[in-house]
Scaffold this active site. Structure first.
Site, PDB file in Angstrom:
ATOM      1  N   TYR A 150       0.818  -1.215   0.000  1.00  0.00           N
ATOM      2  CA  TYR A 150       0.000   0.000   0.000  1.00  0.00           C
ATOM      3  C   TYR A 150       0.854   1.268   0.000  1.00  0.00           C
ATOM      4  CZ  TYR A 150      -4.103  -2.834   0.732  1.00  0.00           C
ATOM      5  OH  TYR A 150      -5.116  -3.725   0.559  1.00  0.00           O
ATOM      6  N   SER A 151       2.082   1.154  -0.457  1.00  0.00           N
ATOM      7  CA  SER A 151       3.023   2.263  -0.361  1.00  0.00           C
ATOM      8  C   SER A 151       2.618   3.447  -1.248  1.00  0.00           C
ATOM      9  CB  SER A 151       4.408   1.758  -0.765  1.00  0.00           C
ATOM     10  OG  SER A 151       5.263   2.833  -1.054  1.00  0.00           O
TER      11      SER A 151
END
Ligand SMILES: *Cc1c(COP(=O)(O)O)cnc(C)c1O
Length: 293
Positions: free
Chosen positions: A64-65
Site C-alpha cells: 500500500y506504499s
C-alpha cells in the site's frame, strides 16, 4: 506534462479553536503542486528522476506504499521505466489491490520478494542478486520511502517558500525526509514540527541522519512529536476519523487520513493545550490528498 505549480498556495483558515488563543492557522497547499503527483512526493521524486538521466528506476515498498504509487506516476509522466520491489511474495499471484493496480496501470513492473529478503534488501549481496534477477544492474535506485539526499534537498524549497510567512510549520513524518528538507529551508526565526505517523520513536534519529546525508550536518530548528500516530501507520481510530470529517466540513478541504489528518489533529490538540503563545502563526503542510478509490 504540466509543470508543477510552485510556490504552492498558502491559505489562511478561520477556526475558533485557534482564534480563541490568538493563534492563526494556514494551510500550505502542497497537494496542489501537480495534478498527477501530489505534495511532497513531487518534491522528493522530481530531482531523482532528473538524476536518473534516462536509466530505469528501481525502488521498494509495501503493498500500500504511497511512495511506490508516486514513483510509478512520476515514471509515466517523465518517461522513465520503473520497477517496484514489493514486500511479500505471497502477493504475486493474488489479484492486485487498488494501490498496486494503479502502479501497474502507470507502467511500473512489480517484483514480489519474500519478507526476509525484503528486510535485507539494503545488504550489498542481497541487493546485487536482486538487481541481477531483475536484469537491472544499471538501474537508478531510490530507497524505500523515497528519502535520499536529492529528495531531502528537493524538500528544502518547501521551507524557502514559507520564509516570512509562519512561525511554526507542522508536517507529517513517514521517513522524515520532508521534515529534514523543510527545516533546512526555513529561516532562522522559524521552526518545523514533525508529526510522526509511525510508532517506534525513531524519527528524530532518522531526520538527523537524513540531514547529514543531504547537507553534511544539522540544519534549521526542528523537533518531532510522537504523540499523534494514533497507534501506528494507517491506523485511523474513530476519534481521528471524526476530527478529519469535521475539519472537512468546516474548511472544505479533503483531508488525507494517514498523514494530513494526524498533522492537523496534532496542531489542534497542541493549540488547545496552550503549547503556542498568542500571536503564533501556525502552518500545516497539506502533503497529500485522499486517494480517489
Ligand atoms: C509520503 C507522505 C508523507 C511522508 O513523507 P516523508 O518524507 O517520508 O516523511 C507525508 N504525507 C503524505 C501525504 C505522504 O504521502
Amino acid at each position: 506534462m504540466p509543470p508543477p505549480q510552485v510556490p504552492t498556495p498558502l491559505e489562511p483558515v478561520e477556526d475558533p479553536r485557534f482564534d480563541a488563543r490568538g493563534i492563526t492557522l494556514s494551510l500550505k497547499r502542497d497537494d496542489l503542486i501537480h495534478p498527477h503527483l501530489v505534495g511532497n512526493k513531487w518534491r522528493k521524486l522530481a530531482p531523482n528522476l532528473t538524476a536518473a538521466a534516462g536509466h530505469p528506476l528501481v525502488t521498494f515498498g509495501g503493498a500500500y506504499s504511497n511512495h511506490l504509487r508516486a514513483t510509478a506516476a512520476a515514471g509515466r509522466l517523465l518517461g522513465v521505466a520503473t520497477t517496484g520491489v514489493v514486500r511479500g511474495d505471497e502477493l504475486a499471484d493474488r489479484p492486485r489491490n487498488p494501490s498496486l493496480a494503479r502502479c501497474e496501470a502507470d507502467g511500473m513492473r512489480l517484483h514480489f520478494v519474500d519478507r526476509s529478503t525484503y528486510r535485507r534488501k539494503d545488504e550489498p549481496e542481497i541487493r546485487a542478486a536482486l538487481l541481477r534477477d531483475l536484469g537491472e544492474e544499471d538501474a537508478y535506485l531510490v530507497p524505500e520511502g523515497g528519502s535520499n539526499a536529492l529528495a531531502v534537498q528537493g524538500c528544502a524549497a518547501l521551507g524557502t517558500e514559507l520564509r516570512g510567512h509562519a512561525d511554526v510549520v507542522a508536517v507529517a513524518c513517514g521517513t522524515g525526509g520532508t521534515l529534514a528538507g523543510l527545516a533546512a529551508g526555513l529561516g532562522p526565526d522559524q521552526r518545523a514540527l514533525g508529526v510522526s505517523v509511525l510508532k517506534g520513536g525513531f524519527l528524530t534519529g532518522e531526520t538527523a541522519r537524513l540531514q547529514d546525508t543531504a547537507f553534511g550536518g544539522p540544519r534549521g530548528r526542528w523537533s518531532v512529536t510522537d504523540r499523534f500516530h494514533c497507534g501506528g501507520y494507517a491506523r485511523v481510530p474513530a476519534a481521528l476519523e471524526a476530527f478529519a470529517a469535521d475539519f472537512e466540513q468546516r474548511h472544505g478541504l479533503a483531508v488525507e487520513r494517514l498523514y494530513v489528518a494526524k498533522t492537523l489533529w496534532a496542531l489542534t490538540v497542541l493549540a488547545e493545550e496552550g503549547a503556542f503563545p498568542a500571536g503564533t502563526r501556525l502552518t500545516a503542510v497539506v502533503t497529500g490528498a485522499p486517494e480517489p478509490y
